[in-house]
Write an enzyme that holds these catalytic residues in place. Structure first.
Site, PDB file in Angstrom:
ATOM      1  N   GLY A 156      74.491 -19.827  62.936  1.00 11.78           N
ATOM      2  CA  GLY A 156      74.299 -20.981  62.048  1.00 11.78           C
ATOM      3  C   GLY A 156      73.969 -20.576  60.619  1.00 11.78           C
ATOM      4  O   GLY A 156      74.460 -21.166  59.658  1.00 11.78           O
ATOM      5  N   CYS A 157      73.162 -19.542  60.490  1.00 10.37           N
ATOM      6  CA  CYS A 157      72.771 -19.079  59.156  1.00 10.37           C
ATOM      7  C   CYS A 157      73.968 -18.487  58.416  1.00 10.37           C
ATOM      8  O   CYS A 157      74.096 -18.639  57.200  1.00 10.37           O
ATOM      9  CB  CYS A 157      71.640 -18.062  59.269  1.00 10.37           C
ATOM     10  SG  CYS A 157      70.157 -18.784  60.007  1.00 10.37           S
ATOM     11  N   THR A 158      74.845 -17.832  59.146  1.00  5.22           N
ATOM     12  CA  THR A 158      76.050 -17.272  58.541  1.00  5.22           C
ATOM     13  C   THR A 158      76.960 -18.392  58.048  1.00  5.22           C
ATOM     14  O   THR A 158      77.471 -18.325  56.927  1.00  5.22           O
ATOM     15  CB  THR A 158      76.780 -16.356  59.550  1.00  5.22           C
ATOM     16  OG1 THR A 158      75.890 -15.295  59.919  1.00  5.22           O
ATOM     17  CG2 THR A 158      78.044 -15.780  58.953  1.00  5.22           C
ATOM     18  N   ALA A 192      75.194 -19.837  54.899  1.00  3.43           N
ATOM     19  CA  ALA A 192      75.231 -18.902  53.766  1.00  3.43           C
ATOM     20  C   ALA A 192      76.644 -18.762  53.210  1.00  3.43           C
ATOM     21  O   ALA A 192      76.845 -18.735  51.989  1.00  3.43           O
ATOM     22  CB  ALA A 192      74.690 -17.538  54.195  1.00  3.43           C
TER      23      ALA A 192
END
Length: 154
Positions: free
Chosen positions: A42-44, A47
């Protein structure tokens, strides 16, 4: 923290181990996005969304800063792997996470843990809070932030 509150200055290390202060960006709108952990799915997505809309956000006059509890070294690796064009700040001691109230109880594989709830803050050039995006869904979030910047500037 509430909209229109003045955001207290903070100091963190970035992905290059430089010292960064929020006040370094006084006079410029800041998109401050908190994410749980570098290089997780999710963070990828989130970002890379900011990476892909970065030029448009810059054109709208704002800068982007990502924050997680990762070390500067982990942030640098994440930044390099996905070619992220903005600074990633390391809040290892959770001081800024606590300041912004983004640490929440989460359920991780049936265990209760305290972690960062994906949240984005739009801070005005006067360092007052313009908008809060709570419980962010990573897909399409950067575009949503870009639209908010454009709407706020009108």
């Amino acid at each position: 923290m509430e909209v229109h509150d003045k955001v207290a200055d903070f100091t963190l290390q970035d992905d290059q181990e430089n010292t960064v202060h929020l006040s370094d960006y006084a006079g410029t709108p800041v998109v401050l996005f908190f994410y749980p952990r570098a290089d997780t799915p999710g963070c990828t997505i989130e970002a890379c969304g900011f990476r892909d809309t970065f030029k448009k956000i810059q054109k709208a006059g704002a800068i982007v800063l990502g924050i997680s509890r990762d070390t500067p070294k982990a942030q640098a690796k994440f930044k390099a792997k996905y070619d992220l064009p903005y600074p990633l700040l390391a809040d290892v001691d959770e001081k800024v996470c606590k300041q912004f109230g983004v640490l929440k109880q989460k359920n991780m594989y049936g265990k209760k843990v305290i972690g960062i709830e994906r949240t984005t803050f739009l801070i005005g050039p006067d360092q007052k809070l313009v908008k809060i995006f709570p419980k962010v869904k990573p897909e399409g979030h950067a575009e949503e932030v870009l639209e908010a910047i454009k709407a706020w500037k009108k």
